[in-house]
Scaffold this active site. Structure first.
Site, PDB file in Angstrom:
ATOM      1  N   SER A 258      -1.255 -18.612  45.280  1.00 26.30           N
ATOM      2  CA  SER A 258       0.106 -19.114  45.503  1.00 26.30           C
ATOM      3  C   SER A 258       1.154 -18.321  44.715  1.00 26.30           C
ATOM      4  CB  SER A 258       0.161 -20.583  45.082  1.00 26.30           C
ATOM      5  OG  SER A 258       1.453 -21.093  45.274  1.00 26.30           O
TER       6      SER A 258
ATOM      7  N   ALA B 224       8.669 -15.909  35.458  1.00 20.51           N
ATOM      8  CA  ALA B 224       9.247 -17.255  35.363  1.00 20.51           C
ATOM      9  C   ALA B 224      10.154 -17.398  36.575  1.00 20.51           C
ATOM     10  CB  ALA B 224      10.018 -17.420  34.062  1.00 20.51           C
ATOM     11  N   ILE B 225       9.532 -17.575  37.720  1.00 19.26           N
ATOM     12  CA  ILE B 225      10.268 -17.656  38.985  1.00 19.26           C
ATOM     13  C   ILE B 225      10.987 -19.004  39.074  1.00 19.26           C
ATOM     14  CG2 ILE B 225      10.065 -17.552  41.516  1.00 19.26           C
ATOM     15  CD1 ILE B 225       9.231 -14.909  40.220  1.00 19.26           C
TER      16      ILE B 225
ATOM     17  N   CYS C 166       2.262 -25.718  36.507  1.00 18.59           N
ATOM     18  CA  CYS C 166       3.236 -24.625  36.414  1.00 18.59           C
ATOM     19  C   CYS C 166       3.888 -24.599  35.032  1.00 18.59           C
ATOM     20  CB  CYS C 166       4.303 -24.772  37.480  1.00 18.59           C
ATOM     21  SG  CYS C 166       5.438 -23.379  37.454  1.00 18.59           S
TER      22      CYS C 166
END
Ligand SMILES: Cc1cc2nc3c(=O)[nH]c(=O)nc-3n(C[C@H](O)[C@H](O)[C@H](O)COP(=O)(O)O)c2cc1C
Length: 306
Positions: free
Chosen positions: A23, A72-73, A132
């Site tokens: 992902s 760090a989207i 996350c």
């Protein structure tokens, strides 16, 4: 020797081979369509989906390190409604397994998103992103406390029409109670690992390289951590494990399977070489043939102690 069997089963679902994409590193599949034959993949895991569209963190949101990358989207994604309308349309009928990764900032968001996905039969499996490290809130909480992991997984399990695979974080003191809690809550499989906490600073400008300050480390640097955690979880739960972390080629696939993984996901490697997955499928076939191994499942958990 005839063609070795590459098929594996996760939660009763047959995958043509144990090689999937991770992902956030493969978009919604469309981006790679011109580079590789997507129908050859064991499966595609799509970018984490949340209730609403998210722009994510401002750039720079990735940085290179000596042996991997930091990101760090911030869970940038199109949101579940657009996903169902636009992205599933493309994924439908590709001839590979479709795994939808779902994220949420609270339990109700997970439930909301899953509810919207229920009934879309092209979906084979849900990967629940409870790990996350790049969101405030904190997304990590779900996979750092066994009681909370249990609560999230059991609630989602009760309303989810698909097999469920929580994705675990390496950023915990002991991963085993978390994995066990997920299994007891009804998880059908477990995937691991998400990225490790990291940070980088430019020595010439003294500037921190990511606007979010910290990010998630991925790539070859994290593979030994991921192998150790795969082995630990393999010796803790009975449900299948999907290994992730620094997988670059077929040798890494073999290593993860020997540690106990039934299948694997390629992440950062897709940015380095877009056809890494297809090459690995071919090379894994050759590896098995050369060794007279008729079935890839014979590798699972077979690491020998010295
Ligand atoms: C740019 C980038 C974006 C990512 N986005 C997600 C995401 O949206 N959801 C998720 O569960 N994992 C996400 N990940 C984590 C990967 O799926 C994978 O767990 C991690 O990168 C470790 O595998 P690798 O070393 O093969 O990259 C992301 C990783 C990268 C590098």
């Amino acid at each position: 020797m005839t063609q070795p069997n590459l098929k594996v089963k996760i939660a009763g679902i047959e995958f043509a081979n144990p090689i999937l994409t991770a992902s956030g590193t493969f978009g919604y599949g469309e981006e790679f369509n011109e580079y590789i034959d997507l129908s050859r993949l064991g499966g595609i895991v799509t970018k984490s989906i949340t209730r609403h569209e998210r722009k994510g963190h401002p750039p720079p949101r990735t940085a290179e390190t000596a042996s991997g990358m930091l990101n760090a989207i911030g869970l940038a994604n199109v949101g579940v409604d657009a996903y169902v309308k636009e992205k599933l349309q493309f994924l439908r009928g590709l001839g590979t397994r479709i795994v939808v990764n779902v994220a949420g900032f609270d339990l109700e968001e997970f439930v909301y998103v899953i509810d919207k996905l229920n009934g879309h039969d092209e979906i084979d499996l849900i990967e629940l992103n409870i790990s996350c490290p790049n969101i405030k809130g904190d997304g990590m909480e779900f996979s750092s406390n066994p009681d909370i992991a249990y609560k999230v997984v059991s609630r989602v399990r009760s309303i989810c029409n698909f097999p469920l695979m929580p994705k675990l974080s390496p950023n915990v003191a002991d991963i085993r109670p978390i994995a066990k809690a997920c299994e007891e809550a009804g998880a059908d499989a477990i995937s691991l690992i998400n990225t490790l906490y990291g940070m980088a600073i430019d020595p010439s400008t003294w500037k921190i390289k990511l606007t979010n300050v910290t990010g998630g480390l991925s790539g070859p640097a994290i593979k030994p951590v991921a192998i150790a955690l795969t082995w630990k979880v393999y010796n803790t739960v009975k449900i299948p494990i999907v290994g992730i972390g620094g997988i670059m080629d077929y040798r890494d696939v073999v290593e993860f399977m020997l540690a106990g993984a039934t299948a694997v996901q390629f992440g950062t490697a897709n940015f380095v070489q877009p056809n890494c997955t297809i090459r690995a499928i071919d090379a894994l076939t050759d590896y098995l043939r050369e060794r007279n191994i008729s079935d890839v499942n014979n590798l699972i958990g077979k690491a020998k102690k010295i």
